[in-house]
Write an enzyme that holds these catalytic residues in place. Structure first.
Site, PDB file in Angstrom:
ATOM      1  N   GLU A   1      -7.694  15.343  14.066  1.00 39.81           N
ATOM      2  CA  GLU A   1      -7.115  15.514  12.727  1.00 39.81           C
ATOM      3  C   GLU A   1      -7.755  16.747  12.092  1.00 39.81           C
ATOM      4  O   GLU A   1      -8.475  17.494  12.757  1.00 39.81           O
ATOM      5  CB  GLU A   1      -7.328  14.257  11.856  1.00 39.81           C
TER       6      GLU A   1
ATOM      7  N   HIS B   1       0.815  -1.216   0.000  1.00 40.28           N
ATOM      8  CA  HIS B   1       0.000   0.000   0.000  1.00 40.28           C
ATOM      9  C   HIS B   1       0.848   1.265   0.000  1.00 40.28           C
ATOM     10  O   HIS B   1       0.375   2.337   0.345  1.00 40.28           O
ATOM     11  CB  HIS B   1      -0.987  -0.019   1.160  1.00 40.28           C
TER      12      HIS B   1
ATOM     13  N   ASP C   1      -5.229   5.971   9.702  1.00 45.92           N
ATOM     14  CA  ASP C   1      -6.629   6.193   9.333  1.00 45.92           C
ATOM     15  C   ASP C   1      -7.241   4.949   8.689  1.00 45.92           C
ATOM     16  O   ASP C   1      -8.455   4.764   8.715  1.00 45.92           O
ATOM     17  CB  ASP C   1      -6.728   7.344   8.314  1.00 45.92           C
TER      18      ASP C   1
HETATM   19  P1  FAD Z   1       4.173  -2.028   1.958  1.00 44.99           P
HETATM   20  O1  FAD Z   1       3.700  -0.991   1.020  1.00 44.99           O
HETATM   21  O2  FAD Z   1       4.006  -3.435   1.565  1.00 44.99           O
HETATM   22  O3  FAD Z   1       5.692  -1.764   2.330  1.00 44.99           O
HETATM   23  C1  FAD Z   1       6.150  -0.465   2.602  1.00 44.99           C
HETATM   24  C2  FAD Z   1       7.661  -0.493   2.843  1.00 44.99           C
HETATM   25  O4  FAD Z   1       7.946  -1.194   4.046  1.00 44.99           O
HETATM   26  C3  FAD Z   1       8.437  -1.247   1.749  1.00 44.99           C
HETATM   27  O5  FAD Z   1       9.685  -0.658   1.604  1.00 44.99           O
HETATM   28  C4  FAD Z   1       8.567  -2.643   2.308  1.00 44.99           C
HETATM   29  O6  FAD Z   1       9.677  -3.321   1.763  1.00 44.99           O
HETATM   30  C5  FAD Z   1       8.713  -2.373   3.796  1.00 44.99           C
HETATM   31  N1  FAD Z   1       8.120  -3.413   4.624  1.00 44.99           N
HETATM   32  C6  FAD Z   1       6.915  -4.003   4.503  1.00 44.99           C
HETATM   33  N2  FAD Z   1       6.742  -4.908   5.474  1.00 44.99           N
HETATM   34  C7  FAD Z   1       7.858  -4.874   6.226  1.00 44.99           C
HETATM   35  C8  FAD Z   1       8.296  -5.589   7.378  1.00 44.99           C
HETATM   36  N3  FAD Z   1       7.539  -6.499   7.958  1.00 44.99           N
HETATM   37  N4  FAD Z   1       9.515  -5.304   7.886  1.00 44.99           N
HETATM   38  C9  FAD Z   1      10.307  -4.373   7.324  1.00 44.99           C
HETATM   39  N5  FAD Z   1       9.948  -3.679   6.225  1.00 44.99           N
HETATM   40  C10 FAD Z   1       8.741  -3.927   5.702  1.00 44.99           C
HETATM   41  N6  FAD Z   1       0.194   5.886   6.892  1.00 44.99           N
HETATM   42  C11 FAD Z   1       0.117   6.495   8.095  1.00 44.99           C
HETATM   43  O7  FAD Z   1       1.106   6.622   8.801  1.00 44.99           O
HETATM   44  N7  FAD Z   1      -1.100   6.981   8.528  1.00 44.99           N
HETATM   45  C12 FAD Z   1      -2.241   6.833   7.828  1.00 44.99           C
HETATM   46  O8  FAD Z   1      -3.296   7.271   8.268  1.00 44.99           O
HETATM   47  C13 FAD Z   1      -2.175   6.171   6.576  1.00 44.99           C
HETATM   48  N8  FAD Z   1      -3.286   5.974   5.826  1.00 44.99           N
HETATM   49  C14 FAD Z   1      -3.195   5.313   4.640  1.00 44.99           C
HETATM   50  C15 FAD Z   1      -4.348   5.094   3.899  1.00 44.99           C
HETATM   51  C16 FAD Z   1      -4.294   4.420   2.706  1.00 44.99           C
HETATM   52  C17 FAD Z   1      -5.562   4.196   1.930  1.00 44.99           C
HETATM   53  C18 FAD Z   1      -3.053   3.974   2.209  1.00 44.99           C
HETATM   54  C19 FAD Z   1      -2.966   3.262   0.899  1.00 44.99           C
HETATM   55  C20 FAD Z   1      -1.879   4.187   2.929  1.00 44.99           C
HETATM   56  C21 FAD Z   1      -1.939   4.867   4.156  1.00 44.99           C
HETATM   57  N9  FAD Z   1      -0.807   5.099   4.913  1.00 44.99           N
HETATM   58  C22 FAD Z   1      -0.907   5.722   6.125  1.00 44.99           C
HETATM   59  C23 FAD Z   1       0.529   4.742   4.413  1.00 44.99           C
HETATM   60  C24 FAD Z   1       0.949   3.376   4.886  1.00 44.99           C
HETATM   61  O9  FAD Z   1       1.165   3.362   6.269  1.00 44.99           O
HETATM   62  C25 FAD Z   1       2.255   2.969   4.240  1.00 44.99           C
HETATM   63  O10 FAD Z   1       2.153   3.062   2.862  1.00 44.99           O
HETATM   64  C26 FAD Z   1       2.638   1.561   4.644  1.00 44.99           C
HETATM   65  O11 FAD Z   1       3.936   1.280   4.197  1.00 44.99           O
HETATM   66  C27 FAD Z   1       1.696   0.581   4.026  1.00 44.99           C
HETATM   67  O12 FAD Z   1       1.807  -0.655   4.667  1.00 44.99           O
HETATM   68  P2  FAD Z   1       1.955  -1.946   3.800  1.00 44.99           P
HETATM   69  O13 FAD Z   1       1.787  -3.049   4.766  1.00 44.99           O
HETATM   70  O14 FAD Z   1       1.099  -1.965   2.616  1.00 44.99           O
HETATM   71  O15 FAD Z   1       3.497  -1.798   3.389  1.00 44.99           O
END
Ligand code: FAD
Length: 525
Positions: free
Chosen positions: A277, A97, A163
């Site tokens: 917020e 994400h 969020d």
């Molecule tokens: P990924 O996109 O899969 O990974 C992100 C990064 O972290 C990559 O570099 C990956 O290699 C690394 N990674 C993943 N898993 C691990 C692990 N277990 N150990 C070490 N590294 C790892 N963020 C906020 O802070 N607050 C919010 O309110 C918020 N709202 C959001 C709402 C939406 C709709 C979306 C799409 C994103 C939002 N985000 C928010 C952003 C979100 O927190 C980050 O994009 C986060 O990285 C997404 O988590 P993911 O599990 O999909 O990670």
């Protein structure tokens, strides 16, 4: 009997052979002889799914996708790469994400973290409810919504939330994890006691503030650069049952920010919201945007549009606040809310209130996701930009960006703007905040959806203009969920921490194989 045994053995090896994936040209052949090889997939279906992310701004295929069952599987994969004469990149992927290819591993292996929990719902979430300081041990692959469900069974919940809850624990802890509770408790990374991390050499390490603390601080906010988080021990508090959820409308940014800053101050701590917020709605979106939203009815939006017109304001600003309570004290929440409103200077009559369960409140973006999905505008490119802006310059930012650059714009999406207390952040962690001495900074999120290729280009240009404008005005911004295209950019981002970060990288991921999509360190792989 001997013949039967021989037949059985050869049958088993044929089946095992069939389970092994076809070696990928870009990966060492020996990888496919390891015990974990059956968890690799090299077929086009698997690699295509791991080739892009929520942002849809970048596409790059891995050679293989790895489906670990345990942290030891991840350690075996990383150990193999790190000690190979031809190391290859490895990127843990939570939900994918992010939006700039951060979870991609071009030419390497994407680790599908979610497969560790698959088919074993709740098995990697363990709540410790006894004792004065309850906590939950959650696998790095777990979704926050599942952590919420599991902890609520004990009447408990983590203190700080993003969020959106369909994000993984490891994914948000690799950034910071911010939301409306962060002003009280800091970001999610400030609410962790302990981590299990598989480092870039394939070592499995447990770390905390007292034990292997350099890895603990490095991994929190560490953008996946120092190791894969496979477990986090997260602080819990007693969960409320219900939430009084309000949006208060402002036409004047000075009053809006003054009230926001009051709400996050110590003065408002006892009497104030549990969550604060804010949003900015540009004028043109009233005429050209959706006619109703999951929060606002068409009538509400009509009234707000008229308010903006009457006041001649470029935007409507909303404080979004939430007060937690339990069913047995609804009167007291009414009284608390009334007393709090007396301290605020929103536009008279422009209070919009909802009363919902705790889960409905925390999981509120799910409803927005449903609406956007059904309109076909969820799975579109997202050129998002998130900035931290020092408090002293937020009015200049508003003036330059909302009343200047974006005044006549109407991109699809939403704009968030809310303050946080810097002393709730731990500067030993890798996550960055603005580097001046101010005690408050604002998170400003431009969460755009691009509905055409032309729009991607236009929005990217607009994002650039926002950053250029800040630079010219001397506003010391930092990107949150950062993206920089050069190492100079990263060096600037980390500022005085850069030296320490390169040291830690050399210690914990000397071959620079982890999370190459962040583009911080040139991959030696
Ligand atoms: P990924 O996109 O899969 O990974 C992100 C990064 O972290 C990559 O570099 C990956 O290699 C690394 N990674 C993943 N898993 C691990 C692990 N277990 N150990 C070490 N590294 C790892 N963020 C906020 O802070 N607050 C919010 O309110 C918020 N709202 C959001 C709402 C939406 C709709 C979306 C799409 C994103 C939002 N985000 C928010 C952003 C979100 O927190 C980050 O994009 C986060 O990285 C997404 O988590 P993911 O599990 O999909 O990670």
């Amino acid at each position: 009997r001997f013949v039967a045994l021989a037949l059985l053995t050869s049958f088993i090896s044929v089946v095992a052979g069939q389970l092994r994936p076809l070696p990928a040209a870009g990966l060492p052949g020996d990888l496919f002889n390891l015990g974990i090889a059956s968890r690799l997939r090299t077929d086009g279906n698997a690699t295509a799914r791991a080739s892009t992310d929520f942002g849809q701004m970048v596409t790059a295929a891995p050679e293989a996708v790895f489906h670990p069952r345990t942290p030891a599987d991840i350690a075996a994969l990383i150990r193999f790469s790190a000690s190979s004469p031809a190391p290859f990149p490895v990127a843990p992927r939570g939900q994918g994400h992010s939006w700039r290819g951060q979870s991609l591993a071009p030419g390497g292996v994407v680790v599908d973290m979610r497969s560790m929990g698959r088919g074993r719902r709740g098995a990697r979430i363990n709540v410790s409810a006894a004792g004065a300081e309850p906590y939950v041990d959650a696998g790095g692959e777990q979704l926050w919504i599942d952590v919420l469900r599991a902890t609520l069974r004990h009447g408990l919940a983590p203190r700080v939330w993003t969020d959106y809850l369909r994000l993984t624990v490891g994914g948000t802890l690799s950034n910071a994890g911010i939301g409306g509770q962060a002003f009280r408790h800091g970001p999610q990374i400030a609410n962790v006691h302990e981590l299990d991390v598989v480092t870039g050499t394939g070592e499995m390490v447990t770390c905390s503030r007292d034990k292997n603390s350099d890895l603990f601080f490095a991994a929190l906010g560490g953008l996946g650069q120092f190791g894969v988080i496979t477990r986090a021990r997260i602080m819990l508090e007693t969960a409320p049952k219900r939430v009084r959820w309000v949006r208060l409308a402002y036409t004047d940014v000075v009053t809006f920010t003054k009230d926001q800053e009051f709400l996050i101050s110590d003065r408002a701590r006892e009497v104030g919201f549990n969550y604060v917020e804010g949003q900015v709605q540009l004028n043109r979106s009233f005429a050209e945007g959706p006619k109703s939203t999951p929060f606002f009815s068409a009538t509400d939006l009509n009234r707000l549009a008229k308010l903006a017109l009457r006041k001649g304001s470029a935007a409507i600003y909303y404080i979004e606040g939430a007060m937690y309570y339990n069913e047995d004290n609804p009167e007291s929440v009414d009284q608390k809310m009334e007393a709090l409103m007396d301290n605020l200077s929103f536009e008279p009559g422009f209070v919009f209130t909802k009363d919902v369960t705790f889960v409905q409140f925390l999981d509120r973006v799910l409803e927005e996701e449903r609406v956007l999905r059904s309109a076909g505008v969820w799975e579109v490119p997202h050129p998002w930009l998130n900035l931290f802006v020092p408090r002293s310059r937020i009015l200049d930012f508003d003036n330059g960006v909302f009343k200047g650059l974006l005044r006549d714009a109407n991109p699809a999406g939403i704009i968030l703007m809310y303050p946080m207390n810097k002393d709730k952040w731990d500067d030993r962690m890798t996550a960055m905040t603005p580097t001046d001495d101010e005690d408050v900074f604002y998170a400003v999120s431009l969460l755009w959806s691009a509905l055409s290729v032309d729009e991607v280009v236009k929005l990217e240009r607009e994002n650039e203009s926002v950053m250029n404008l800040c630079d010219k005005a001397g506003i010391k911004w930092k990107q949150y969920l950062p993206h920089h295209t050069s190492q100079d950019g990263w060096q600037q981002h980390f500022g005085a921490k850069w030296g320490k970060i390169t040291e830690l990288k050399a210690k914990y991921d000397p071959q620079a194989i982890l999370s190459p999509g962040q583009k911080i360190f040139p991959s030696r792989a």
